[in-house]
Enzyme design. Structure first.
Site, PDB file in Angstrom:
ATOM      1  N   CYS A 128       3.584 -30.300  28.686  1.00 41.95           N
ATOM      2  CA  CYS A 128       2.990 -28.931  29.530  1.00 41.95           C
ATOM      3  C   CYS A 128       4.367 -28.080  30.145  1.00 41.95           C
ATOM      4  O   CYS A 128       5.169 -28.841  30.443  1.00 41.95           O
ATOM      5  CB  CYS A 128       2.434 -29.219  30.454  1.00 41.95           C
ATOM      6  SG  CYS A 128       0.764 -30.129  30.113  1.00 41.95           S
TER       7      CYS A 128
ATOM      8  N   ARG B  17       6.651 -27.305  24.758  1.00 43.13           N
ATOM      9  CA  ARG B  17       6.567 -28.503  25.458  1.00 43.13           C
ATOM     10  C   ARG B  17       4.973 -28.709  25.340  1.00 43.13           C
ATOM     11  O   ARG B  17       4.464 -29.758  25.872  1.00 43.13           O
ATOM     12  CB  ARG B  17       6.708 -28.212  26.994  1.00 43.13           C
ATOM     13  CG  ARG B  17       8.158 -27.740  27.406  1.00 43.13           C
ATOM     14  CD  ARG B  17       8.250 -27.366  28.758  1.00 43.13           C
ATOM     15  NE  ARG B  17       8.022 -28.674  29.496  1.00 43.13           N
ATOM     16  CZ  ARG B  17       8.782 -29.468  30.394  1.00 43.13           C
ATOM     17  NH1 ARG B  17      10.059 -29.304  29.817  1.00 43.13           N
ATOM     18  NH2 ARG B  17       8.602 -30.343  30.669  1.00 43.13           N
TER      19      ARG B  17
ATOM     20  N   TRP C  31      -0.157 -29.386  27.047  1.00 43.41           N
ATOM     21  CA  TRP C  31      -0.344 -30.740  25.861  1.00 43.41           C
ATOM     22  C   TRP C  31      -1.286 -31.563  26.494  1.00 43.41           C
ATOM     23  O   TRP C  31      -1.113 -32.068  27.670  1.00 43.41           O
ATOM     24  CB  TRP C  31       1.184 -31.415  25.683  1.00 43.41           C
ATOM     25  CG  TRP C  31       1.123 -32.429  24.562  1.00 43.41           C
ATOM     26  CD1 TRP C  31       1.302 -32.265  23.162  1.00 43.41           C
ATOM     27  CD2 TRP C  31       0.927 -33.699  24.999  1.00 43.41           C
ATOM     28  NE1 TRP C  31       1.281 -33.346  22.527  1.00 43.41           N
ATOM     29  CE2 TRP C  31       1.024 -34.289  23.529  1.00 43.41           C
ATOM     30  CE3 TRP C  31       0.476 -34.689  25.814  1.00 43.41           C
ATOM     31  CZ2 TRP C  31       0.681 -35.681  23.263  1.00 43.41           C
ATOM     32  CZ3 TRP C  31       0.490 -36.073  25.694  1.00 43.41           C
ATOM     33  CH2 TRP C  31       0.580 -36.444  24.418  1.00 43.41           C
TER      34      TRP C  31
ATOM     35  N   ASN D 194       2.130 -29.777  35.718  1.00 40.08           N
ATOM     36  CA  ASN D 194       2.667 -30.677  34.527  1.00 40.08           C
ATOM     37  C   ASN D 194       2.902 -32.155  34.978  1.00 40.08           C
ATOM     38  O   ASN D 194       3.763 -32.185  36.010  1.00 40.08           O
ATOM     39  CB  ASN D 194       4.063 -29.951  34.257  1.00 40.08           C
ATOM     40  CG  ASN D 194       4.812 -31.003  33.190  1.00 40.08           C
ATOM     41  OD1 ASN D 194       4.434 -31.541  32.347  1.00 40.08           O
ATOM     42  ND2 ASN D 194       6.155 -30.687  33.340  1.00 40.08           N
ATOM     43  N   GLY D 195       2.206 -32.981  34.146  1.00 39.53           N
ATOM     44  CA  GLY D 195       2.112 -34.428  34.810  1.00 39.53           C
ATOM     45  C   GLY D 195       0.675 -35.195  34.694  1.00 39.53           C
ATOM     46  O   GLY D 195       0.033 -34.210  33.904  1.00 39.53           O
TER      47      GLY D 195
ATOM     48  N   GLU E 214      15.654 -42.292  10.699  1.00 34.19           N
ATOM     49  CA  GLU E 214      15.803 -40.652  11.336  1.00 34.19           C
ATOM     50  C   GLU E 214      15.103 -40.000  10.088  1.00 34.19           C
ATOM     51  O   GLU E 214      14.288 -39.072  10.361  1.00 34.19           O
ATOM     52  CB  GLU E 214      16.940 -40.540  11.662  1.00 34.19           C
ATOM     53  CG  GLU E 214      17.320 -38.926  12.362  1.00 34.19           C
ATOM     54  CD  GLU E 214      16.216 -38.645  13.139  1.00 34.19           C
ATOM     55  OE1 GLU E 214      15.406 -39.574  13.920  1.00 34.19           O
ATOM     56  OE2 GLU E 214      16.351 -37.587  13.693  1.00 34.19           O
TER      57      GLU E 214
ATOM     58  N   LYS F 232      11.879 -37.408  10.497  1.00 40.50           N
ATOM     59  CA  LYS F 232      11.956 -36.131  10.443  1.00 40.50           C
ATOM     60  C   LYS F 232      10.536 -35.742   9.358  1.00 40.50           C
ATOM     61  O   LYS F 232      10.004 -34.810   9.751  1.00 40.50           O
ATOM     62  CB  LYS F 232      13.042 -35.563   9.819  1.00 40.50           C
ATOM     63  CG  LYS F 232      14.475 -35.731  10.558  1.00 40.50           C
ATOM     64  CD  LYS F 232      14.293 -34.573  11.880  1.00 40.50           C
ATOM     65  CE  LYS F 232      13.637 -35.048  12.776  1.00 40.50           C
ATOM     66  NZ  LYS F 232      14.115 -35.882  13.971  1.00 40.50           N
TER      67      LYS F 232
ATOM     68  N   GLU G 163       6.880 -36.349  10.843  1.00 42.12           N
ATOM     69  CA  GLU G 163       6.585 -35.499  12.113  1.00 42.12           C
ATOM     70  C   GLU G 163       6.451 -33.897  11.901  1.00 42.12           C
ATOM     71  O   GLU G 163       5.654 -33.303  12.545  1.00 42.12           O
ATOM     72  CB  GLU G 163       7.542 -35.546  13.460  1.00 42.12           C
ATOM     73  CG  GLU G 163       8.807 -35.179  13.168  1.00 42.12           C
ATOM     74  CD  GLU G 163       9.617 -35.179  14.387  1.00 42.12           C
ATOM     75  OE1 GLU G 163       9.052 -35.091  15.486  1.00 42.12           O
ATOM     76  OE2 GLU G 163      10.729 -35.324  14.221  1.00 42.12           O
TER      77      GLU G 163
ATOM     78  N   HIS H 122      11.256 -58.028   0.912  1.00 42.34           N
ATOM     79  CA  HIS H 122      10.551 -59.280   1.684  1.00 42.34           C
ATOM     80  C   HIS H 122       8.991 -58.702   1.931  1.00 42.34           C
ATOM     81  O   HIS H 122       8.394 -59.066   2.767  1.00 42.34           O
ATOM     82  CB  HIS H 122      11.137 -59.567   3.054  1.00 42.34           C
ATOM     83  CG  HIS H 122      12.266 -60.239   2.697  1.00 42.34           C
ATOM     84  ND1 HIS H 122      12.405 -61.501   2.240  1.00 42.34           N
ATOM     85  CD2 HIS H 122      13.691 -59.696   3.027  1.00 42.34           C
ATOM     86  CE1 HIS H 122      13.713 -61.958   2.053  1.00 42.34           C
ATOM     87  NE2 HIS H 122      14.541 -60.703   2.501  1.00 42.34           N
TER      88      HIS H 122
ATOM     89  N   LYS I 217       7.870 -31.268  22.711  1.00 45.09           N
ATOM     90  CA  LYS I 217       9.399 -31.598  22.560  1.00 45.09           C
ATOM     91  C   LYS I 217       9.661 -32.507  23.603  1.00 45.09           C
ATOM     92  O   LYS I 217      10.657 -33.396  23.465  1.00 45.09           O
ATOM     93  CB  LYS I 217       9.984 -30.243  22.976  1.00 45.09           C
ATOM     94  CG  LYS I 217      11.536 -30.323  23.086  1.00 45.09           C
ATOM     95  CD  LYS I 217      11.858 -30.483  21.539  1.00 45.09           C
ATOM     96  CE  LYS I 217      13.627 -30.772  21.231  1.00 45.09           C
ATOM     97  NZ  LYS I 217      13.878 -31.172  20.041  1.00 45.09           N
TER      98      LYS I 217
HETATM   99  O1  M6R Z   1      14.052 -35.932  24.834  1.00 46.85           O
HETATM  100  P1  M6R Z   1      14.494 -37.366  24.224  1.00 46.85           P
HETATM  101  O2  M6R Z   1      15.665 -37.281  23.136  1.00 46.85           O
HETATM  102  O3  M6R Z   1      14.424 -38.387  25.398  1.00 46.85           O
HETATM  103  O4  M6R Z   1      13.000 -37.359  23.305  1.00 46.85           O
HETATM  104  C1  M6R Z   1      12.865 -38.428  22.671  1.00 46.85           C
HETATM  105  C2  M6R Z   1      11.891 -38.169  21.562  1.00 46.85           C
HETATM  106  O5  M6R Z   1      10.755 -38.049  22.219  1.00 46.85           O
HETATM  107  C3  M6R Z   1      12.247 -37.436  20.348  1.00 46.85           C
HETATM  108  O6  M6R Z   1      13.485 -37.695  19.832  1.00 46.85           O
HETATM  109  C4  M6R Z   1      11.196 -37.195  19.353  1.00 46.85           C
HETATM  110  O7  M6R Z   1      11.041 -38.399  18.719  1.00 46.85           O
HETATM  111  C5  M6R Z   1      11.566 -36.031  18.213  1.00 46.85           C
HETATM  112  N1  M6R Z   1      10.417 -35.420  18.058  1.00 46.85           N
HETATM  113  C6  M6R Z   1      11.859 -36.466  17.119  1.00 46.85           C
HETATM  114  O8  M6R Z   1      12.381 -35.492  16.233  1.00 46.85           O
END
Ligand code: M6R
Length: 615
Positions: free
Chosen positions: A2, A27, A75, A101-102, A488, A492, A495, A511, A610
């Site tokens: 948020c 956010r 969010w 926010n929270g 990673e 990518k 997501e 395995h 984010k």
């Molecule tokens: O802001 P942060 O690096 O702590 O965030 C961690 C994860 O939420 C963040 O890396 C998330 O996995 C991304 N969407 C990956 O692209």
């Protein structure tokens, strides 16, 4: 998650609020809303499900005048995304409007009590409870809004950044924070309020970061006052000057922030390295490490806590610190670490790795380690965010605002900082030899140029993406330094394209996971010339023997792998420990183009935000 925005001053509030919401949309984008007190004293609240655009559409025919207002992009946590659950929420009498926010942990207890006092609720949110509680406190104590908010904050348990306005007082905003970020922009007879500095920068570069447990009284045309929520004294205000530019917050001609951020990496990594490796390549200057030399030299262990992409960068950090510093390293998911009973001592160094510096689990994990006496070091991107403020020392990655939800340039920035730290600590400890130090330091400086080389393959990667857009599952394999790069790459793709993808250590595949391989499941293998190159070739053959289709990321000039696989993408040669900085680039591009082909919302993928400030 948020985002909240607020404005009080001489301007029309609405354009400031809407522009601010657009900046904070990363956010959360389930719904958005604004509340403004009009010049004739009405409290106008407009909300819409979906993105800020939907709100703008809804509000275009409404009364938008007013020089004070608050706004929110959501969010969803408590209650589904719809117009009713959207913020701002109003008190029963319609006098107060609040954005939050929270998450409020004891909202149910408070709600039951308020119901008994005759309050009724229209939404399913925890936030509505807060604004009703404020009204209840004011009504029963006949106190000011400031006193009512302060008392309410004492009663609620949880995380919050809030802003409240009162229809009957168009000259004041009250704001408070506990565990969720809040920044106040100080202009000329005007104030701005936001979850981060991005909505503020186009109006002023002077900001005050509110600390946990603080409450601010923002009166039109008057000095800003900040108090402790618990305690009577006014706290002194520390004005920070922002160094961010508006250009950094725009797409700059790219169709998506993610693509811009991928292509920015030569520059962002040059910024990250700038001034940190001496021109003769013999020294690394990271003052946060150097000033705390003894902590690193005496460390029995390094614990890296992080989430998501940052956790993947942390796994690469483990290889780096073990190789060059000979310090045992554990890499922990912050969300697991914080709820275990981990053994942490004052001989441990805990590194909290986070792009946003706001991830709730990472913040809680570092607080836990601090209590056990560990030295806590932060590696973050967002300047002034909560993690750098909570750590003993740290180091920024300096890659500029990352707006695409999928992390790209922050990942390479984190790995670059970890690489610089590892050779610096290795040099201080005497666990890295001079030649290796100088070779790695020189190679770190080559990375920006080498990434530019990889971009020459952009159209080749785009074509490859067309071939594989319709795959339903992907496997990503890597070993050693490139196992985290495989994880990673898979994240990518998942997501932003919503294609299932699994990252795996290449040798571990046999395995169990090997059972999944057939001609419909593409496998991306990172097969660069490292110490397990030959072994990786065997792994590729195991996939090919089962009719798997293989895309391999190989070292430039490799003509062995290309004979075994279906497609290859070449990356330049570099010190093995830095190869993930190169191999991750084509994987970012591949994921991006597949997601675009599938028509996904690349910058704001479904269900994500984010900055993950909830547990
Ligand atoms: O802001 P942060 O690096 O702590 O965030 C961690 C994860 O939420 C963040 O890396 C998330 O996995 C991304 N969407 C990956 O692209």
């Amino acid at each position: 998650m948020c985002g909240i925005v607020g404005y009080i001053g001489k301007r029309d509030a609405y354009p400031v609020l809407i522009q601010g919401l657009h900046r904070l949309e990363y956010r959360g984008y389930d719904s958005s809303g604004v509340a403004m007190i009009s010049n004739t004293g009405e409290l106008n609240v407009y909300k819409a499900k979906g993105k800020v655009e939907a709100l703008e559409h809804f509000a275009q025919s409404k009364d938008l005048n007013g020089k004070i207002g608050i706004a929110h992009t959501r969010w969803a946590t408590h209650g589904e995304p719809n117009d009713i659950n959207a913020h701002p929420h109003c008190s029963q009498s319609g006098k107060f409007a609040l954005v939050h926010n929270g998450t409020i942990e004891n909202y149910n207890v408070l709600k039951v009590a308020l119901l008994k006092h005759g309050y009724s609720f229209v939404s399913e949110t925890d936030t509505e409870v807060v604004v009703q509680l404020i009204e209840y406190i004011q009504d029963t104590n006949n106190c000011s809004l400031f006193d009512a908010v302060r008392e309410a904050m004492k009663q609620i348990v949880g995380a919050y950044a809030i802003a409240v306005i009162d229809r009957d007082n168009p000259d004041q905003i009250i704001a408070a924070r506990q565990s969720s970020p809040l920044v106040i922009g100080v202009g000329d007879d005007e104030y701005f309020l936001a979850s981060d500095a991005t909505p503020i920068i186009e109006y002023t570069n002077k900001v005050v970061y509110l600390n946990d447990g603080e409450i601010a009284v923002i009166n039109r045309g008057e000095k800003l006052h900040v108090f402790k929520i618990k305690g009577e004294t006014e706290t002194s205000i520390n004005i920070t000057e922002l160094k961010m530019s508006i250009e950094e917050l725009e797409k700059g001609g790219y169709p998506h922030f993610m693509l811009k951020e991928i292509f920015e990496q030569p520059k962002t990594l040059a910024d990250c390295i700038s001034g940190r490796i001496t021109s003769d390549g013999k020294k690394v200057v990271l003052s946060g490490v150097i000033c705390n030399k003894e902590k690193f030299l005496n460390a029995n262990r390094i614990i890296i806590v992080a989430c998501g992409t940052s956790w993947h960068a942390g796994l690469i950090g483990k290889h780096l610190f073990e190789d060059f510093c000979r310090i045992p390293v554990e890499v922990e998911y912050a969300s697991e670490f914080r709820y275990r009973n981990p053994v942490v001592t004052d001989k441990d160094v805990l590194i909290a790795l986070s792009q946003s510096g706001e991830t709730a689990d990472t913040l809680a994990a570092l607080e836990l380690a601090k209590k056990s006496g560990a030295f806590v070091f932060g590696i973050c991107n967002v300047i002034g965010s909560s993690i750098p403020r909570a750590t003993d020392s740290g180091c920024y990655i300096h890659v500029g605002p990352e707006i695409g939800v999928a992390s790209t340039k922050a990942f390479t920035g984190q790995v670059t900082v970890l690489a610089m730290m590892s050779i610096l600590i290795g040099q201080m400890k005497g666990t890295i030899d001079k030649a290796t130090f100088e070779k790695v330091a020189a190679d770190i400086r080559r990375v920006p140029k080498l990434i530019k080389e990889i971009f020459k393959m952009d159209s080749q990667i785009k074509d490859l993406a067309k071939i594989f857009t319709y795959a339903r599952n992907f496997l990503y394999l890597g070993r050693g330094y490139n196992y985290p790069a495989a994880l990673e790459g898979a994240l990518k793709l998942k997501e932003i394209s919503y294609i299932h993808a699994e990252g795996y250590p290449a040798a571990e595949m046999k395995h169990g996971t090997i059972a999944l391989i057939d001609d419909e499941m593409p496998t991306v293998v990172i097969a660069i010339k490292d110490n397990v190159y030959e072994k990786t070739l065997s792994n590729i053959q195991q996939v090919k023997a089962r009719n798997g289709r293989v895309i391999a990321i190989v070292t430039e000039g490799d003509d062995v792998v290309s004979k075994l696989v279906d497609y290859t993408i070449e990356v330049p040669e570099i010190s093995e420990c830095l190869t993930p900085l190169l191999t991750s680039i084509p994987l970012q591009l591949l994921a991006y183009y597949i997601a675009v082909n599938k028509g996904r919302n690349v910058d704001q993928p479904r269900n994500l935000a984010k900055s993950v400030t909830v547990e």
